[in-house]
Scaffold this motif. Structure first.
Motif, PDB file in Angstrom:
ATOM      1  N   GLY A 181      10.893  16.412   0.396  1.00 27.80           N
ATOM      2  CA  GLY A 181      11.329  15.013   0.164  1.00 27.80           C
ATOM      3  C   GLY A 181      10.054  13.925  -0.246  1.00 27.80           C
ATOM      4  N   SER A 182      10.503  12.915  -0.499  1.00 28.63           N
ATOM      5  CA  SER A 182       9.527  11.826  -0.984  1.00 28.63           C
ATOM      6  C   SER A 182       8.520  11.797   0.272  1.00 28.63           C
ATOM      7  N   THR A 183       7.690  11.058   0.129  1.00 33.80           N
ATOM      8  CA  THR A 183       6.635  10.840   1.268  1.00 33.80           C
ATOM      9  C   THR A 183       7.328  10.041   2.450  1.00 33.80           C
ATOM     10  N   THR A 184       8.123   8.911   2.166  1.00 36.96           N
ATOM     11  CA  THR A 184       9.007   8.378   2.968  1.00 36.96           C
ATOM     12  C   THR A 184       9.987   9.383   3.883  1.00 36.96           C
TER      13      THR A 184
ATOM     14  N   THR B 212      12.684   7.903  -8.447  1.00 36.40           N
ATOM     15  CA  THR B 212      11.507   8.236  -7.768  1.00 36.40           C
ATOM     16  C   THR B 212      11.931   9.481  -7.154  1.00 36.40           C
ATOM     17  N   SER B 213      10.914  10.230  -6.384  1.00 35.20           N
ATOM     18  CA  SER B 213      11.297  11.373  -5.699  1.00 35.20           C
ATOM     19  C   SER B 213      12.288  11.044  -4.608  1.00 35.20           C
ATOM     20  N   ALA B 214      12.598   9.967  -4.197  1.00 27.29           N
ATOM     21  CA  ALA B 214      13.581   9.605  -3.266  1.00 27.29           C
ATOM     22  C   ALA B 214      14.934   9.669  -3.377  1.00 27.29           C
TER      23      ALA B 214
ATOM     24  N   HIS C  92      -2.108   2.414 -11.349  1.00 25.06           N
ATOM     25  CA  HIS C  92      -1.659   1.459 -12.168  1.00 25.06           C
ATOM     26  C   HIS C  92      -0.219   1.440 -12.501  1.00 25.06           C
ATOM     27  N   PHE C  93       0.585   2.560 -12.585  1.00 25.77           N
ATOM     28  CA  PHE C  93       1.863   2.333 -12.810  1.00 25.77           C
ATOM     29  C   PHE C  93       2.575   1.817 -11.552  1.00 25.77           C
ATOM     30  N   MET C  94       2.262   1.919 -10.525  1.00 29.23           N
ATOM     31  CA  MET C  94       2.999   1.071  -9.185  1.00 29.23           C
ATOM     32  C   MET C  94       2.587  -0.559  -9.521  1.00 29.23           C
TER      33      MET C  94
ATOM     34  N   ALA D 166       0.842  -1.142  -0.037  1.00 29.67           N
ATOM     35  CA  ALA D 166       0.123  -0.059  -0.087  1.00 29.67           C
ATOM     36  C   ALA D 166       0.497   1.191   0.275  1.00 29.67           C
ATOM     37  N   HIS D 167       0.518   2.244  -1.051  1.00 32.88           N
ATOM     38  CA  HIS D 167       1.102   3.467  -0.891  1.00 32.88           C
ATOM     39  C   HIS D 167       0.825   4.333   0.350  1.00 32.88           C
ATOM     40  N   ASN D 168       1.719   5.325   0.720  1.00 33.77           N
ATOM     41  CA  ASN D 168       1.484   6.196   1.847  1.00 33.77           C
ATOM     42  C   ASN D 168       0.060   7.189   1.392  1.00 33.77           C
TER      43      ASN D 168
ATOM     44  N   VAL E 107      -2.627  16.741  -8.190  1.00 35.21           N
ATOM     45  CA  VAL E 107      -2.910  16.921  -6.677  1.00 35.21           C
ATOM     46  C   VAL E 107      -1.861  17.949  -6.120  1.00 35.21           C
ATOM     47  N   HIS E 108      -0.640  17.690  -6.537  1.00 33.72           N
ATOM     48  CA  HIS E 108       0.654  18.894  -5.822  1.00 33.72           C
ATOM     49  C   HIS E 108       0.679  20.164  -6.627  1.00 33.72           C
ATOM     50  N   GLU E 109       0.133  20.208  -7.799  1.00 33.57           N
ATOM     51  CA  GLU E 109       0.168  21.390  -8.692  1.00 33.57           C
ATOM     52  C   GLU E 109      -1.016  22.252  -7.956  1.00 33.57           C
TER      53      GLU E 109
ATOM     54  N   HIS F  82      -7.300   9.063  -8.093  1.00 26.92           N
ATOM     55  CA  HIS F  82      -6.885   7.791  -8.618  1.00 26.92           C
ATOM     56  C   HIS F  82      -6.662   6.753  -7.356  1.00 26.92           C
ATOM     57  N   MET F  83      -5.792   7.517  -6.523  1.00 26.09           N
ATOM     58  CA  MET F  83      -5.329   6.515  -5.162  1.00 26.09           C
ATOM     59  C   MET F  83      -6.794   5.892  -4.562  1.00 26.09           C
ATOM     60  N   LYS F  84      -7.840   7.144  -4.587  1.00 21.92           N
ATOM     61  CA  LYS F  84      -9.142   6.826  -3.828  1.00 21.92           C
ATOM     62  C   LYS F  84     -10.085   5.960  -4.510  1.00 21.92           C
TER      63      LYS F  84
ATOM     64  N   ASP G 157       6.804   4.377  -0.064  1.00 23.50           N
ATOM     65  CA  ASP G 157       6.713   5.456  -1.198  1.00 23.50           C
ATOM     66  C   ASP G 157       6.840   4.670  -2.374  1.00 23.50           C
ATOM     67  N   SER G 158       7.079   5.114  -3.450  1.00 19.51           N
ATOM     68  CA  SER G 158       7.144   4.438  -4.729  1.00 19.51           C
ATOM     69  C   SER G 158       8.446   3.468  -4.740  1.00 19.51           C
ATOM     70  N   LEU G 159       9.349   4.057  -4.056  1.00 19.37           N
ATOM     71  CA  LEU G 159      10.639   3.347  -4.243  1.00 19.37           C
ATOM     72  C   LEU G 159      10.631   2.297  -3.353  1.00 19.37           C
TER      73      LEU G 159
ATOM     74  N   VAL H 242       9.309   7.417 -11.918  1.00 18.48           N
ATOM     75  CA  VAL H 242       8.580   5.912 -12.070  1.00 18.48           C
ATOM     76  C   VAL H 242       6.822   5.988 -12.348  1.00 18.48           C
ATOM     77  N   ASN H 243       6.365   7.357 -12.183  1.00 19.53           N
ATOM     78  CA  ASN H 243       5.072   7.575 -12.481  1.00 19.53           C
ATOM     79  C   ASN H 243       4.731   7.571 -14.079  1.00 19.53           C
ATOM     80  N   THR H 244       4.880   6.615 -14.539  1.00 22.76           N
ATOM     81  CA  THR H 244       4.895   6.595 -15.941  1.00 22.76           C
ATOM     82  C   THR H 244       4.551   5.113 -16.310  1.00 22.76           C
TER      83      THR H 244
HETATM   84  P1  13P Z   1       6.371   9.094  -3.467  1.00 15.45           P
HETATM   85  O1  13P Z   1       5.770   8.289  -2.406  1.00 15.45           O
HETATM   86  O2  13P Z   1       7.556   8.233  -4.257  1.00 15.45           O
HETATM   87  O3  13P Z   1       7.111  10.265  -2.833  1.00 15.45           O
HETATM   88  O4  13P Z   1       5.355   9.433  -4.704  1.00 15.45           O
HETATM   89  C1  13P Z   1       4.429  10.449  -4.566  1.00 15.45           C
HETATM   90  C2  13P Z   1       3.345  10.019  -5.400  1.00 15.45           C
HETATM   91  O5  13P Z   1       2.747  11.087  -5.798  1.00 15.45           O
HETATM   92  C3  13P Z   1       2.977   8.734  -5.849  1.00 15.45           C
HETATM   93  O6  13P Z   1       2.004   8.834  -6.830  1.00 15.45           O
END
Ligand code: 13P
Ligand code: SF4
Length: 358
Positions: free
Chosen positions: A253-256, A169-171, A103-105, A63-65, A214-216, A300-302, A81-83, A154-156
């Motif tokens: 930084g990344s979510t982690t 990844t962002s990490a 899906h990309f994950m 499960a992603h964060n 989401v972040h923009e 998408h996550m939801k 996180d993705s990594l 990796v978000n591709t």
């Molecule tokens: P990370 O968990 O790798 O920081 O990625 C954030 C994200 O937006 C994943 O979709």
């Protein structure tokens, strides 16, 4: 249908009675600060059914964060996180991977574990970044910048990874960019992560115009308002945010990396400038920290919910498939990234303004 593939009808879900309440008490204890019992009563029968079926299927749930607390704390075997999710997908012994993420994950898991069944509970769980670039775009960029390596977030899609030289990844984006030993790289597709990396390195970054929806949406003005309204607040932001947001942040930084930073900084009041559910999950880990929670949800996550996870385990679908030729090329790009590892995110990344001041 055999016993394993026979769907469990909803009526066969256990009732939320005193016995189930007792059985799941330790799981609920972890999230009770962010979820009223009335809501838990709806989730608990699914949590019990999923955890039982997961064992029967020899499945692991990643499960992603950004997943909701009932998934994150209720059923996941590994969160991160993705990594981290990619590293775990490469290492797991389980026969089935259920990807609670987008899906990309799930594709990344399939690329790294082609012999396993990889399930995504909702096949429509996409990503604005993944949708922003195609292999044909990469071909055009390669013609325009001959010999310049392509670093792909990796978000591709798997096909885009296959057309790239290395993923990140962002990490570990800066470490990956610098690992190539070139003066220039093409960095795809997140323009904001690319700009953040450019502010951290001497390597010239050629950008693409993708963005996370989401972040923009966060703005620097919004963060200045938080500082005014909540004096002493600590702002931690994801590098998918626009530059004026990152300028205001105390940590990027990344979510982690964000979670590690809360732990290391000892901050008492925090705003997490990232997807909404993450604050709930992290608030459970840090009950003494006061979290201010702007709520930008990733639609998408939801899409991933407990009933869909249960259905995926019951039917072993939707299963993610990646064309073997594409998977082999994409695997090279992902494995090159895994060889670089997590990089300097072990320690908080220096901020541009700190670097400038130093
Ligand atoms: P990370 O968990 O790798 O920081 O990625 C954030 C994200 O937006 C994943 O979709
Ligand atoms: Fe994609 Fe952004 Fe959602 Fe992550 S949060 S899946 S980058 S749209």
């Amino acid at each position: 249908m055999d016993a394993v593939t026979t769907p469990i009808r909803k009526s066969s879900l256990p009732a939320y009675d005193p016995a189930l309440r007792e059985d799941l008490a330790s799981i609920y204890a972890r999230m009770r600060h962010v979820m009223p019992e009335l809501e838990w009563a709806v989730h608990a029968p699914y949590v019990a059914a999923i955890n039982a079926l997961k064992r029967e299927r020899n499945a692991v749930i990643l499960a992603h964060n950004y997943q909701t607390p009932e998934i994150y704390y209720g059923i996941a075997d590994y969160t991160g996180d993705s990594l981290g999710l990619a590293q775990h997908a490469a290492a797991t012994e389980a026969e089935v991977i259920v990807q609670c993420g987008v899906h990309f994950m799930a594709e990344t898991s399939k690329i790294l574990s082609p012999g396993k069944t990889v399930l995504i509970p909702d096949a429509e769980a996409g990503c604005s970044l993944a949708d922003s670039i195609t292999p044909a775009d990469i071909e055009l960029l390669r013609r325009r910048y001959p010999g310049v390596p392509v670093v792909t977030y990796v978000n591709t899609s798997a096909a885009v990874k296959a057309a790239s030289d290395i993923c990140c990844t962002s990490a570990n984006a800066r470490e990956v960019v610098e690992s190539l030993g070139t003066d220039r790289v093409i960095f795809l597709p997140d323009q904001y992560l690319g700009r953040w990396v450019a502010s951290q390195t001497d390597v010239q970054i050629i950008l693409w115009q993708g963005a996370c929806e989401v972040h923009e949406r966060f703005t620097g003005a919004q963060l200045r308002d938080y500082r005014r309204l909540h004096p002493g607040i600590h702002i931690i932001a994801h590098p998918e945010c626009p530059p004026d947001v990152l300028e205001e942040a105390d940590y990027v930084g990344s979510t982690t990396g964000m979670v590690r930073h809360i732990e290391e900084s000892g901050a008492a009041r925090v705003v997490m400038v990232t997807e909404c559910s993450m604050s709930d999950n992290v608030a459970v880990q840090f009950p003494k920290v006061d979290f201010i929670r702007p709520c930008n949800l990733c639609p998408h996550m939801k899409r991933i919910t407990l009933p869909k996870v249960l259905a995926a385990l019951q039917t072993l679908s939707p299963a993610v498939e990646v064309d073997p030729t594409i998977a082999a090329r994409a695997r090279l790009a992902v494995e090159r990234m895994l060889a670089v590892g997590r990089g300097a995110e072990q320690a908080p990344m220096p901020l541009p303004r700190q670097a400038a001041a130093g």
